[in-house]
Structures are given as structure tokens and as C-alpha cells.
Design a protein around this motif. Structure first.
Motif, short mmCIF file in Angstrom:
data_model
loop_
_atom_site.label_atom_id
_atom_site.label_comp_id
_atom_site.label_asym_id
_atom_site.label_seq_id
_atom_site.Cartn_x
_atom_site.Cartn_y
_atom_site.Cartn_z
N GLU A 635 0.84 -1.20 0.00
CA GLU A 635 0.00 0.00 0.00
C GLU A 635 0.88 1.25 0.00
O GLU A 635 1.92 1.29 0.65
N ILE A 636 0.43 2.26 -0.74
CA ILE A 636 1.05 3.58 -0.69
C ILE A 636 -0.04 4.59 -0.34
O ILE A 636 -1.22 4.37 -0.64
N TYR A 637 0.35 5.68 0.31
CA TYR A 637 -0.64 6.67 0.73
C TYR A 637 0.00 8.05 0.77
O TYR A 637 1.22 8.21 0.87
N PHE A 638 -0.88 9.06 0.72
CA PHE A 638 -0.46 10.45 0.92
C PHE A 638 -1.61 11.18 1.61
O PHE A 638 -2.76 11.07 1.20
N ARG A 639 -1.28 11.91 2.68
CA ARG A 639 -2.30 12.67 3.41
C ARG A 639 -1.82 14.09 3.63
O ARG A 639 -0.67 14.32 4.03
N HIS A 640 -2.71 15.05 3.40
CA HIS A 640 -2.45 16.46 3.64
C HIS A 640 -3.46 16.95 4.69
O HIS A 640 -4.67 16.76 4.52
N THR A 641 -2.97 17.56 5.76
CA THR A 641 -3.83 18.00 6.84
C THR A 641 -3.60 19.48 7.12
O THR A 641 -2.46 19.91 7.34
N ASP A 642 -4.67 20.23 7.12
CA ASP A 642 -4.62 21.66 7.46
C ASP A 642 -5.01 21.86 8.92
O ASP A 642 -5.77 21.07 9.50
#
Length: 848
Positions: A635-642
Motif C-alpha cells: 500500500e502507498i498513501y499520501f495525506r495532507h492536513t490543514d
């Protein structure tokens, strides 16, 4: 048929002649007839006593039997047809994928992705059906079919206990066919096989053996999942939130193992009925009681003792489950001179009442409570008094969940739930001149309802509504029974409506589409400040204050959270999955320590503190080998959180009324790769996984006190790029099980002083940058040996011993590096939590 006919004739010969048959000396080939073994090899009949009349009777009788058998066989020619069956959950009517179906106790069939199975059936013939599925009551019944119909079997849920060796999912190829990416289930029985610190089975340590799950170190309060902080994980126990999941500052988890039925980790595509956190969901199910038999189990260890009971109150209708754990062994601390004045103990109780009112209604009521107490060296709570010799830290938890489920039909059911959760930590200095106490409280209430609808085999629809209320007492300080500080109560409401549809587009392609709509509001009494635009929030930049009365709404946020999951079956044993979601978080913990203390402050979003908003996309490949014995995943993932929240350097927020002056907000980016291979069946089972993960924050501001590292991205305190976990369990016999667990991880970041300053003759370290150095890498090997008493395996009482060695080669893993002023200079020191090998012995028992 030839053998049966031969035996029929042979038996008739015995009956007519009444003679003794003499066998040959060579070993006969046995054939079973009426429970007795007869030989097919026999000598010619003795002629003595066997005249022509007798032989004639034998021949005539044999011919009659032969003709009758042929006639009967002709009459019994039956019409065959393909019968289709469906296995579903009796409450939700959802198909059970991978249920095991045995026909006449021989033929084994697994249900497919729609919960269906089929087999060739003869009209009028009686069949014995045996159906089993993990966590559900077995179905056993004899059925006669006379026409082609859909044979539907509804299984009643009695517990959600998972497969003994599965770490990827219960049921047939669930890792392949499940719609969600980034979902893992940890078997409770496999968790019990993992070597445990001081013999204590720990769900948090078990989760840390899975890819994408880490912590800042041993003794940390919680887990970090895919680059998220501990408070970004929604951890629920029977739908009630757990605000502090550990005992003794993170040494042990806070839930008794005997009460757990299932443990699911959602770190990718999160279902629409979950919300409130941006990183992950840890869904811990509380098991239902056995409604037929009284059962008791437990264990005795060096740290704690456990006891669980299942008590049927009305057979098959009503029962109660009780599970408790208590630590009364802190007298062992007195054996060490360094720990002689310390105390540490805890107690837990989980119970569940289950009542099946009829075929369509079920009511359950669960309660979980725990208390934790620790006595340490003194911590001064006030500047006027530094004479405290001891400090007592306590916290109490009281959770309760009331649930009613009603089945309108096989396709539609309704569920209503009410959740009650109270968390109350406190810190006391009882021996000082000024008796000081600091305490806080969180009161959480949730009211929800949902409908599950299956219009056809291609749709599984769920719609629901939730109302959550928060009442937070941020802090109260009392000195000698005089209230010094009592911060105003913070009130807020969170309202959510959600809908989700799991759609089977074709045999290979399925999609899950969900949407969650949120509305959050702050409620008075409250005083709201306004600050000068473009300047740092402080007491000097306040422009105005406005007072809001009780029950008056003064701030609100709203938003949509789309959820998407797609699965494409590349082959029968492999699939490709894609997941994406947007999550919002309206409550967070404020702390300036690596592991939040029980007294750390929880706060909801308000007019100045914006809610966290996270966007995640993940892609995974899954494949099974050799009859699903081996599983691999990538699995690969990317998360952006403000709007992630941090504190300003040197801030003091514990008992501050307008805490926004101590807080800063920024952005987080997290990305990674997770690889895992596991073996699920056989005498040797286990898994191996590797994770590459990064987690970085960026906080830009208007000056040194309003930004971090000049506004550049910097590693978070839980950024550990490389981690490796290997677990193996070997069971050479039914009575012995050996387990090994190895863990490796990159050292976490820490802040090193950028210089020294001399102030009034004393030297102090100065920190201008954050998290630019790392502690040494972490690695550890554990071992356990479980011995079951074979003489007790078939009795009501079963006992076993587990010998555990934690940190087998005694490596002193540093938890942290801190700095202290020593004779005019600053010296660095390493702190290790488990700095030596720790052996332990635990006795476990079951009575049923």
C-alpha cells in the motif's frame, strides 16, 4: 454398489446356513457393515451339513435379493438440480463472505462475495447442513429439498472473535474482496501469542506490529498511525470513545483482553459512519455473552490479575458478560530501593448485558470503567511552594453504550444507540505546605440511529444520523480546599448525517461511495476575544471581548466528507484497491510532551482554533497464495492536513483561560509505503512487514514566537522513516507454542539546544529549532513459551502457563534525550524505559 451387494448376499448366506466361516490366514480387507468389520476373503463353505436343498435356498435367495436391489435402484432414480444457498447476518441481513458450509459433514464450500454457495442436490433426499462463521452461532440442521429454491440461512451473532492466526481479516479472502483499502484486523488469539511486556497482553503493542503503526517509544501514551498524532486516532470500545487508552503513562493498554471480540484498524478508506478524527479509527468490539453455557476464564500475572465470566440468565435469550483486570502487585516495587516510595495500580471492569426479545429485536447494554493511580516524586504546582515530596496522578473512566436493533425484514433493519463517556484526570500534591490539586473533566454524549437496507444483491446501503455533545471542564486548581483557578466550562455540539452504498458493479469491480455532512457549533456561557489582525495573539493585542449567555451559539463550522473505495479483482486471488476520503476533527489534545499526561488539556475548536481538515488517498495491491495460506499486500498513501495544532515555545497553557494565545496552527504532510507478507495456517504462522513513512509539519507565522523552524517543513516527533516487524509463532505440538517478535524502527526526532545563555549566574539551554536531531535507532527481540496441560484439554477446566522474556538481548533503547544544567554547563542524558531483560510468568485458565 458392488461391495454393498456382495455384503448383502454374504450376510444372507450366513443367516441361511448358520455355518461358521473360516477365513484365510492372510490379512483380510475390512468392510464396514452395521458397525462390524467383515472380511472379503473366505474359504469355500464346508459341504458337511450343507445339502442340495440348502444350496438351492442360497441360490434362490441370492437371486431374489439381486433382483430386489436392482428394482429398488431403478425406483430411486432421482431428479437432480443445482441448489443455491445464501448465508446472511440475522440482524443486519448482510451477506457473510467466506462462511464455511459442510454438507453431510463431508463436502466443504465457502460462500462468495455475495454470501452465496451452490451444490448439486437430489430431490427428496435429506441433507445435513453445518454452517460456521467466525463470531456467529453455528447452524446445524437436516433439510429435504423438493424444488429449486434459494436456501437462505441467517446466522445469529454471538461474538466477533476473529480467526486465530489471521492478522489481515476474518472470513474467506477478506483481504482480497473487502472494499476498503488500509483496513486490518488483529486476531485476539494471535494477540495472546505475541510476547508481552511483564506478561501483560496489550492491544496497543499488538497494533504496533502492523505496518504503518508506530509510537514515540516504550511507555508512550497511545499510537501514531500513518504519521498522525495520538489524538488524531478515534479509538472506540463498543462505540464509546477512549480518551486515554493506557495505564501507568503508557506502559499497558487500558482494556481487559477477555472482553474484546474484535479489533479493526481503519487507516485508509474509512466508512462513512465513522467521523471525528483525521488519521485513523481503531474499532474495538466488546463481545456478547454466551447465552447457553456458564463460562469463566482469567489469569494470574506479575503485574495484574484477570477474571471473566459469561452468565446466561435465560437460555438463548438473555445473558451478561463480566470481564475485569486489577493490579494489586505494586508491593513488588518495594524490592527496589529506587522504587520503594512509588506506587502504581489500576483496576478495570467491562460488562455487557444482552437480551434477545424475539426474532426481530435485540437490546444490549455495555459498561466499561477503569481507575488508574500512580504515586511519583513531587512536582511543584505553584511558585510559592516547592516542598512537595510526592505527586499523585489519577484518572477515572466511565463509559456506557445502550443499543437497540430491530429487523423489519430480511432486507431492512434499524439500530438506535446512546453513548455515555466520562473521563476525569487529576494531579495532587498531598504532602506540601499547600495541598494542591489540579483536575479536569470531559463529558461526551452521543445519540445515533441508522438504517441498513439491501434492496438487491448488488447494493448494501446504510444511512444514519448522529448528535454528539461535548462538555469540557478544562481545569480547576484547589489549594488547601480553596479554589484558586476554575476555568469556564466549554460546550459544543457536533451533528452528522451520513449515507453509504456498497455497489457490486460486476464480478470483478465493486465500489463504495459515501458522504458525511457535518455541522459543529460552540455553545455559551463563553467569553470570546478578538485580536488585532496580522499580529500575534497575546494579552497586548486584544481588541474586544464579547460575552455569550448559557445555551447561546456563538461559532460554527460545517463541511462535507466524501468517502470513496474501489476494488478490482484482477484474479480470484488478487485485487487492486483505491481509497480516498476527507476527514474533519473538532477536538484535540494540547500538550508539550511526547506522551500526553493524564492532565494534558483537551479542547474543541472555537472562533480562533480552526478544526483540522485532512485529505487522504491510498492505493493497495493484495494477493493470496497456496489456498490462502500466504498473503501479501502493498500500500502507498499520501495525506495532507490543514490546521494541525502545536504550542509556542515555552508556553504555559495548563490553567490558562484564553489558551489560544499559546497555540499555533499549520500544515502536515504524511506519505509512505507499507509492505506485508503473512502465513495464516499451519504449525508455523506469522507475518513480516516493512514501512517507509514520513510525517512533516509546517507552521508559518508572523515572528519567532508564531512559527517553527523559520516556517520550513520539519519532522514531527513521531516521524520514523523506517520500521520493520517480524512475528513468528511455532506450535510443534498441541501443548507447546513458541513465539518470537522482533521490532526495528528509526530513532525519532528530538530538539537539541542551539546554544547556551547565562542569566543571573546560571546557564540555560536555548532552543531555536525543533526536531532536527534523532535519537539512536530502536530494536528489540521478545520471546514467549506457552504450555497447555494436555490432561485438561477435554475437561471443564483448562489451564496454561506462559513464560515471556521481554527485550531478550537487554538492549537499552533510549526513549528520550534530555538536557540538564550541571555545574554551569548543559549535559545530555539518555532515558530508557525498559533498559534490561524482563522475564515474566503468567497462568491462564478457562472453565466452561
Amino acid at each position: 454398489m458392488r461391495n454393498s451387494l456382495f455384503l448383502m448376499i454374504y450376510s444372507h448366506v450366513q443367516f441361511v446356513t448358520k455355518q461358521i466361516i473360516v477365513h484365510r490366514t492372510s490379512p483380510p480387507t475390512p468392510l464396514l457393515l452395521r458397525g462390524e468389520y467383515l472380511s472379503t476373503n473366505f474359504s469355500p463353505l464346508s459341504r458337511r451339513g450343507v445339502g442340495g436343498e440348502v444350496l438351492r435356498k442360497i441360490i434362490y435367495s441370492s437371486m431374489i435379493i439381486l433382483l430386489l436391489n436392482i428394482k429398488t435402484s431403478a425406483q430411486n432414480v432421482q431428479r437432480s438440480f443445482m441448489l443455491e444457498g445464501l448465508i446472511v447476518d440475522s440482524l443486519t441481513s448482510k451477506p457473510l463472505v467466506g462462511a464455511s458450509v459442510k454438507i453431510d459433514f463431508k463436502k466443504g464450500i465457502k460462500t462468495d462475495a455475495q454470501g452465496r454457495f451452490s451444490f448439486l442436490c437430489d430431490t427428496g433426499k435429506e441433507y445435513a447442513f453445518g454452517v460456521s462463521y467466525v463470531g456467529f452461532r453455528n447452524y446445524n440442521k437436516k433439510v429435504v429439498f423438493t424444488e429449486n429454491v434459494l436456501f437462505r440461512i441467517a446466522l445469529s451473532e454471538i461474538s466477533k472473535e476473529l480467526e486465530e492466526v489471521s492478522v489481515s481479516g476474518g472470513g474467506y479472502q477478506k483481504n482480497i474482496r473487502n472494499l476498503q483499502v488500509g483496513v486490518q484486523q488483529l486476531s485476539i488469539k494471535q494477540l495472546q501469542k505475541l510476547p508481552a511486556a511483564m506478561g501483560e497482553i496489550d492491544i496497543l503493542r499488538g497494533l504496533q506490529t502492523l505496518p504503518g503503526v508506530t509510537s514515540v517509544g516504550e511507555g508512550s501514551n497511545g499510537i501514531n498511525i500513518r504519521g498522525g498524532s495520538t489524538d488524531q486516532n478515534l479509538m472506540v470500545f463498543d462505540e464509546a470513545p477512549i480518551f486515554n487508552p493506557t495505564h501507568l503513562f503508557g506502559l499497558f493498554s487500558a482494556i481487559p483482553q477477555e472482553s474484546i471480540s474484535s479489533l479493526e484498524l481503519y487507516k485508509g478508506a474509512i466508512p462513512a459512519h465513522f467521523g471525528g478524527r483525521v488519521a485513523s479509527v481503531v474499532d474495538i468490539g466488546m463481545r456478547n455473552p454466551d447465552l447457553e453455557h456458564f463460562k469463566m476464564s482469567g489469569g494470574i500475572g506479575l503485574v495484574s490479575n484477570r477474571l471473566a465470566m459469561d452468565i446466561p440468565l435465560q437460555k438463548e435469550k438473555m445473558g451478561i458478560m463480566l470481564a475485569s483486570r486489577a493490579s494489586f502487585n505494586d508491593f513488588l516495587l518495594k524490592t527496589s530501593a529506587d522504587l520503594a516510595n512509588k506506587k502504581a495500580n489500576f483496576v478495570e471492569l467491562a460488562s455487557k448485558f444482552y437480551w434477545r426479545l424475539g426474532k426481530k429485536d435485540v437490546i444490549s447494554w455495555s459498561v466499561f470503567t477503569t481507575k488508574d493511580y500512580t504515586k511519583l516524586d513531587g512536582i511543584s504546582l505553584n511558585k510559592e511552594n516547592s516542598g512537595a515530596l510526592i505527586t499523585e496522578i489519577r484518572y477515572n473512566v466511565l463509559n456506557s453504550t445502550l443499543r437497540w436493533t430491530h429487523r423489519f425484514s430480511d432486507k431492512l433493519n434499524f439500530q438506535a444507540v446512546g453513548v455515555f463517556s466520562d473521563y476525569s484526570p487529576s494531579l495532587t500534591s498531598p504532602d506540601s505546605v499547600l495541598f494542591s490539586k489540579v483536575e479536569s473533566e470531559i463529558h461526551y454524549r452521543k445519540y445515533g440511529a441508522s438504517l441498513n437496507y439491501l434492496p438487491n444483491d448488488n447494493h448494501q446501503i446504510e444511512v444514519g444520523v448522529n448528535l454528539i455533545t461535548y462538555r469540557i471542564n478544562p481545569g480547576k486548581r484547589t489549594d488547601n480546599d480553596v479554589v484558586i483557578v476554575n476555568l469556564p466550562e466549554e460546550k459544543s455540539n457536533e451533528f452528522a448525517v451520513y449515507a453509504e452504498d456498497n455497489i457490486t458493479v460486476s464480478k470483478k469491480f465493486s465500489i463504495s461511495v459515501g458522504l458525511r455532512a457535518l455541522y459543529f457549533q460552540n455553545i455559551g456561557n463563553a467569553t470570546v476575544r478578538l485580536y488585532k489582525d496580522g499580529e500575534i495573539r497575546s494579552e497586548n493585542t486584544v481588541t474586544s471581548e464579547k460575552q455569550y449567555g448559557a445555551g447561546e451559539a456563538y461559532n460554527s463550522y460545517s463541511g462535507l466528507e466524501p468517502r470513496l473505495g474501489m476494488r478490482f479483482l484482477m484474479t480470484e486471488n488478487s485485487s487492486l484497491k483505491l481509497g480516498a476520503n476527507i476527514m474533519r476533527q473538532y477536538i484535540q489534545i494540547i500538550t508539550n510532551s511526547l506522551t500526553p499526561l493524564p492532565t494534558s488539556r483537551w479542547k474543541t475548536s472555537d472562533a480562533t482554533l480552526k478544526p483540522q481538515v485532512s485529505s487522504l488517498i491510498s492505493l493497495g495491491y493484495f494477493q493470496n497464495f497456496k489456498d490462502n495460506i500466504y498473503e501479501i499486500s502493498s500500500e502507498i498513501y499520501f495525506r495532507h492536513t490543514d490546521n494541525i495544532t502545536d504550542v509556542r515555545p515555552g508556553s504555559d497553557f495548563l490553567l490558562k483561560n484564553f489558551v489560544e494565545t499559546e497555540l499555533i496552527q499549520g500544515t502536515n504532510r504524511s506519505y509512505g509505503l507499507e509492505l506485508m507478507v503473512s502465513k495464516k495456517k499451519g504449525a508455523t504462522t506469522g507475518w513480516l512487514n516493512y514501512t517507509y513513512a514520513r510525517s512533516e509539519n509546517q507552521i508559518k507565522g508572523r515572528g519567532f514566537f508564531d512559527e517553527v523552524n523559520n516556517g520550513n517543513f520539519y519532522p514531527t516527533s513521531y516521524d520514523r522513516p523506517h520500521s520493520l516487524n517480524a512475528n513468528i509463532s511455532i506450535s510443534p505440538t498441541k501443548t507447546h507454542t513458541f513465539s518470537f517478535a522482533f521490532a526495528y524502527a528509526t530513532g525519532r526526532p528530538y530538539s537539541k539546544p542551539d546554544g547556551l545563555v547565562n542569566l543571573e549566574g546560571r546557564v540555560y539551554p536555548v532552543y531555536l529549532t525543533r526536531n532536527l536531531d534523532r535519537i539512536p535507532d530502536y530494536h528489540r527481540l521478545d520471546f514467549s513459551w506457552t504450555i497447555k496441560n494436555p490432561s485438561l484439554q477435554k475437561r471443564d477446566w483448562e489451564g496454561s502457563w506462559t513464560f515471556t522474556v521481554f527485550n531478550l538481548y537487554s538492549y537499552r533503547n533510549p526513549y528520550s534525550i534530555f538536557f540538564r544544567n550541571d555545574r554551569g554547563s548543559t549535559q545530555s542524558y539518555k532515558l530508557s524505559v525498559f533498559a534490561a531483560t524482563i522475564p515474566s510468568l503468567t497462568y491462564n485458565f478457562k472453565f466452561k
